[in-house]
Design an enzyme around this catalytic site. Structure first.
Site, PDB file in Angstrom:
ATOM      1  N   ARG A 190       0.773  -1.267  -0.038  1.00 31.30           N
ATOM      2  CA  ARG A 190       0.171  -0.041  -0.097  1.00 31.30           C
ATOM      3  C   ARG A 190       0.708   1.328   0.016  1.00 31.30           C
ATOM      4  O   ARG A 190       1.844   1.359   0.810  1.00 31.30           O
ATOM      5  CB  ARG A 190      -0.932   0.095   1.136  1.00 31.30           C
ATOM      6  N   THR A 246      -0.689   7.635  -1.038  1.00 27.63           N
ATOM      7  CA  THR A 246      -2.063   7.713  -1.756  1.00 27.63           C
ATOM      8  C   THR A 246      -2.731   6.582  -1.084  1.00 27.63           C
ATOM      9  O   THR A 246      -4.040   6.482  -1.331  1.00 27.63           O
ATOM     10  CB  THR A 246      -1.809   7.320  -3.198  1.00 27.63           C
ATOM     11  N   ASP A 259      -1.867 -12.053  12.786  1.00 26.96           N
ATOM     12  CA  ASP A 259      -1.357 -11.649  11.263  1.00 26.96           C
ATOM     13  C   ASP A 259      -0.955 -13.297  10.827  1.00 26.96           C
ATOM     14  O   ASP A 259       0.051 -13.791  11.243  1.00 26.96           O
ATOM     15  CB  ASP A 259      -0.088 -11.019  11.684  1.00 26.96           C
ATOM     16  N   ASP A 318       2.819 -13.592   9.591  1.00 24.88           N
ATOM     17  CA  ASP A 318       3.698 -13.932  10.545  1.00 24.88           C
ATOM     18  C   ASP A 318       3.289 -15.066  11.347  1.00 24.88           C
ATOM     19  O   ASP A 318       4.595 -15.671  11.685  1.00 24.88           O
ATOM     20  CB  ASP A 318       3.644 -12.681  11.748  1.00 24.88           C
TER      21      ASP A 318
HETATM   22  N1  URA Z   1      -4.433  -9.796   7.529  1.00 26.63           N
HETATM   23  C1  URA Z   1      -3.965 -10.826   8.473  1.00 26.63           C
HETATM   24  O1  URA Z   1      -3.030 -11.556   8.417  1.00 26.63           O
HETATM   25  N2  URA Z   1      -4.982 -10.539   9.823  1.00 26.63           N
HETATM   26  C2  URA Z   1      -5.893  -9.936   9.923  1.00 26.63           C
HETATM   27  O2  URA Z   1      -6.435 -10.075  10.925  1.00 26.63           O
HETATM   28  C3  URA Z   1      -5.958  -9.068   8.762  1.00 26.63           C
HETATM   29  C4  URA Z   1      -5.368  -8.707   7.621  1.00 26.63           C
END
Ligand code: URA
Length: 209
Positions: free
Chosen positions: A104, A108, A200, A203
């Site tokens: 991203r 912008t 995430d 991760d």
């Molecule tokens: N991306 C992720 O890995 N987890 C989320 O909760 C939202 C976006």
């Protein structure tokens, strides 16, 4: 309007609970994401047309069914989408794999493509775009658009967990793209994480946190 398929098979739901658990380590998390992706591929390919061919069994010559020449492609959105590819390839080993990488733009806020490599015959393939988390829908919307810009026509989007906001965005931007998910969770939080979600996905897959 595209359809949302919530795949509520008990095996998928059971494994998804372990995926959500914060105490599940990276190795088990990766294995579970792969297993759930395999099980989801089973549902996503349910509509594939069949044709009859002749087969010689040890007993007799018989007519039996095979998939009628549909060519498939899998397109993971980097990086977390990679975690779903091997699981799908287990059921569809002849699928070609394209890749889309996006970030991203901090000013912008528009998604910018930094990597995109698609199968050369993309327009002939039925394409499965994958990303485990459909959160705001920004990456998925842009990723699907990049695939379309390169000639992709028949596209499905497959994730593990979706937020209602992401579902709405994809349905609006890509009404031709059906969504397959194991769950539509409650909401997004202020940091655009899905609640309850799983944290995430990138991760947790790659142990980077
Ligand atoms: N991306 C992720 O890995 N987890 C989320 O909760 C939202 C976006």
């Amino acid at each position: 309007m595209s359809e949302v398929h919530i795949i509520d098979h008990p095996l998928i739901q059971h494994k998804l609970t372990h995926i959500r658990n914060k105490n599940t380590g990276a190795k088990e998390f990766r294995e579970l994401v792969e297993e759930v992706s395999t099980l989801m591929a089973y549902e996503v390919t349910r509509h594939l047309p069949l044709k009859e061919i002749e087969v010689e069994t040890p007993v007799i010559k018989a007519k039996s069914k095979v998939i009628a020449g549909k060519k498939l492609g899998i397109v993971p959105i980097l990086r977390a989408g990679l975690g779903m590819v091997d699981g799908i390839l287990k059921l569809i080993p002849t699928a070609k794999v394209g890749h889309v990488g996006l970030y991203r733009d901090p000013e912008t806020l528009e998604p910018v493509e930094y990597y995109c490599k698609m199968p050369t015959d993309i327009e002939k393939r039925e394409l499965i775009v994958v990303d485990p988390m459909l959160a705001t829908g920004g990456s998925a919307e842009a990723g699907i658009q990049f695939v379309k810009d390169r000639g992709g026509k028949k596209i499905k989007f497959v994730c593990l967990i979706a937020a209602p906001e992401g579902v709405e965005r994809i349905q609006k931007a890509h009404p031709d793209v059906d969504i397959y998910t194991a769950s539509v969770d409650e909401k997004l939080n202020d940091h655009a994480y899905i609640v309850p979600g799983l944290g995430d996905a990138g991760d947790r897959l790659y142990g980077t946190k």
